[in-house]
Design a protein around this motif. Sequence first.
Motif, PDB file in Angstrom:
ATOM      1  N   LYS A 328       0.819  -1.229   0.000  1.00  0.00           N
ATOM      2  CA  LYS A 328       0.000   0.000   0.000  1.00  0.00           C
ATOM      3  C   LYS A 328       0.844   1.268   0.000  1.00  0.00           C
ATOM      4  O   LYS A 328       0.331   2.353  -0.284  1.00  0.00           O
ATOM      5  CB  LYS A 328      -0.923   0.012   1.225  1.00  0.00           C
ATOM      6  N   PHE A 329       2.141   1.137   0.301  1.00  0.00           N
ATOM      7  CA  PHE A 329       2.947   2.336   0.529  1.00  0.00           C
ATOM      8  C   PHE A 329       4.091   2.515  -0.476  1.00  0.00           C
ATOM      9  O   PHE A 329       4.588   3.624  -0.647  1.00  0.00           O
ATOM     10  CB  PHE A 329       3.519   2.293   1.953  1.00  0.00           C
ATOM     11  N   TYR A 330       4.517   1.440  -1.122  1.00  0.00           N
ATOM     12  CA  TYR A 330       5.606   1.539  -2.097  1.00  0.00           C
ATOM     13  C   TYR A 330       5.293   0.670  -3.306  1.00  0.00           C
ATOM     14  O   TYR A 330       4.732  -0.426  -3.177  1.00  0.00           O
ATOM     15  CB  TYR A 330       6.940   1.052  -1.483  1.00  0.00           C
ATOM     16  N   CYS A 362      10.646   0.361   9.352  1.00  0.00           N
ATOM     17  CA  CYS A 362       9.919   1.513   8.806  1.00  0.00           C
ATOM     18  C   CYS A 362       9.336   2.323   9.961  1.00  0.00           C
ATOM     19  O   CYS A 362       9.240   1.861  11.097  1.00  0.00           O
ATOM     20  CB  CYS A 362       8.790   1.066   7.879  1.00  0.00           C
ATOM     21  N   SER A 364       5.958   5.203  10.829  1.00  0.00           N
ATOM     22  CA  SER A 364       4.644   5.592  10.335  1.00  0.00           C
ATOM     23  C   SER A 364       4.085   6.713  11.190  1.00  0.00           C
ATOM     24  O   SER A 364       4.569   6.981  12.295  1.00  0.00           O
ATOM     25  CB  SER A 364       3.691   4.396  10.343  1.00  0.00           C
ATOM     26  N   ASN A 365       3.034   7.337  10.677  1.00  0.00           N
ATOM     27  CA  ASN A 365       2.342   8.345  11.467  1.00  0.00           C
ATOM     28  C   ASN A 365       1.367   7.653  12.417  1.00  0.00           C
ATOM     29  O   ASN A 365       1.266   6.421  12.449  1.00  0.00           O
ATOM     30  CB  ASN A 365       1.617   9.343  10.556  1.00  0.00           C
ATOM     31  N   HIS A 368      -1.270   5.386  10.853  1.00  0.00           N
ATOM     32  CA  HIS A 368      -0.695   4.363   9.978  1.00  0.00           C
ATOM     33  C   HIS A 368      -1.125   4.553   8.511  1.00  0.00           C
ATOM     34  O   HIS A 368      -1.250   3.593   7.754  1.00  0.00           O
ATOM     35  CB  HIS A 368      -1.091   2.962  10.459  1.00  0.00           C
ATOM     36  N   THR A 369      -1.335   5.788   8.112  1.00  0.00           N
ATOM     37  CA  THR A 369      -1.664   6.052   6.703  1.00  0.00           C
ATOM     38  C   THR A 369      -0.427   6.394   5.885  1.00  0.00           C
ATOM     39  O   THR A 369      -0.469   6.359   4.659  1.00  0.00           O
ATOM     40  CB  THR A 369      -2.674   7.208   6.609  1.00  0.00           C
ATOM     41  N   VAL A 370       0.660   6.736   6.550  1.00  0.00           N
ATOM     42  CA  VAL A 370       1.929   7.046   5.875  1.00  0.00           C
ATOM     43  C   VAL A 370       3.013   6.176   6.490  1.00  0.00           C
ATOM     44  O   VAL A 370       3.209   6.200   7.711  1.00  0.00           O
ATOM     45  CB  VAL A 370       2.298   8.537   6.018  1.00  0.00           C
ATOM     46  N   VAL A 371       3.696   5.407   5.667  1.00  0.00           N
ATOM     47  CA  VAL A 371       4.773   4.521   6.125  1.00  0.00           C
ATOM     48  C   VAL A 371       6.005   4.783   5.261  1.00  0.00           C
ATOM     49  O   VAL A 371       5.914   4.809   4.035  1.00  0.00           O
ATOM     50  CB  VAL A 371       4.358   3.038   6.022  1.00  0.00           C
ATOM     51  N   LYS A 372       7.150   5.009   5.903  1.00  0.00           N
ATOM     52  CA  LYS A 372       8.399   5.311   5.195  1.00  0.00           C
ATOM     53  C   LYS A 372       9.523   4.425   5.723  1.00  0.00           C
ATOM     54  O   LYS A 372       9.540   4.031   6.885  1.00  0.00           O
ATOM     55  CB  LYS A 372       8.784   6.786   5.392  1.00  0.00           C
TER      56      LYS A 372
END
Length: 418
Positions: A328-330, A362, A364-365, A368-372
Amino acid sequence: LGPGSRRARECWVSVRGSGAWRTRRAFADMASGEGAVLFVNPACDTSAAAVLVADYCKLDRLQRAAAAGLQPQLKTSDGTIEGLSAVCTALVRMASTDLQHQLLGASPAEAADISQWLSVRNAELRAAPDQKQLTDLNTFLLARTFFAGHQLTLADLVMYSALLKPVSALALEDKTNLCNLVRWLLHVRAQLPATSSMPMEATQPLLLVKYPEPLVPWSQKASKGLGAAAAANGGASPSERQEGQDNGERKMANRKEKKKEKEAKKEKKEAPAPQAVPAADAVNVAIVDIRVGVIKEVKRHPNADALYVESIDLGEPEPRTVVSGLVKFYSEEEMLGARVCVVCNLKPAKMRDVLSSGMVLCSSNADHTVVKFVDPPEGAKIGERVTFEGYPGEPEAVLNPKKKQFDKVAEFLRTDAD
């Protein structure tokens, strides 16, 4: 959907064909197991686990047949599923959506915990558990109601089938020492359906408790003894009764005096001053082996749409296979060639039938909507270990999943704007 209609749900199963295993898409019937046949061996604990899952999911249209194999099998119109984990997961996916959400995990972390306990059940509890394994499980359940999450899951059902008979057969003293495990077994049993075909006789010894004899004051014991003696001798003289009472009072006074002496000795002993535990030892991040790696290959997981399977170069002779829930994130293009930090000393665990030997670190905020990715330090070489200032020490060879060592450290890991 009207009455009598059939619902089908898309899932992944392993199908045996042409003498080899192959993976293909199949459709699991959602109508309470209609059209499927569960082959079980009544004398096998793994088959008992599959039967328990089917009963809990209320698959009233699922057919059952006896088999001689050690592992349960589930036969559908699209093929045959073998193995405890695969069969139990497929049975859950035939149940209602609410039951699937409960039994398979309400979050990716909970689903990973459930998968890990299924692996423990398959690998370490094929035979009857020994005393050390029971003690470790009892310690793990000290402050937990269930094995994964905050409600009964598939992990609890399969562990229940493996632990019920061994714990029930223990002596009362041993059950007292395993009170957390016994409490969990009773709690799970209370949530099973009344129509469950899981044998209930073996659970009855769990309720046996050896109560101590009630305490009787010494004066009453003395008087009872004197009365019995008098009755046996046809009555006693007043002087004999007085002598018996005096003896009883002297013995009671001696006991009180000895008790006071023990208390006085105890007070004289100086209790050692408690030593303050440094913050670095309370939760020491040094036990986690974090190393710099680069993703050499990446592909979608064959059995899960939300997972990637990566091949990561960590400076070792062979790249490591790591499963990550980052779809979902990359994109695959963003994953390929990325420099990442990898937790290397987690116990290898199967994620939907693919063995994962690490975890990509990783951040996240809050929602958990933004994961880096956690970027490695500038200039760090491939395979170099990432350390934290003020936390010396060497990492554990393998983190113990039952002690939740990484989870305790992860609670204190934070990133900033840099």
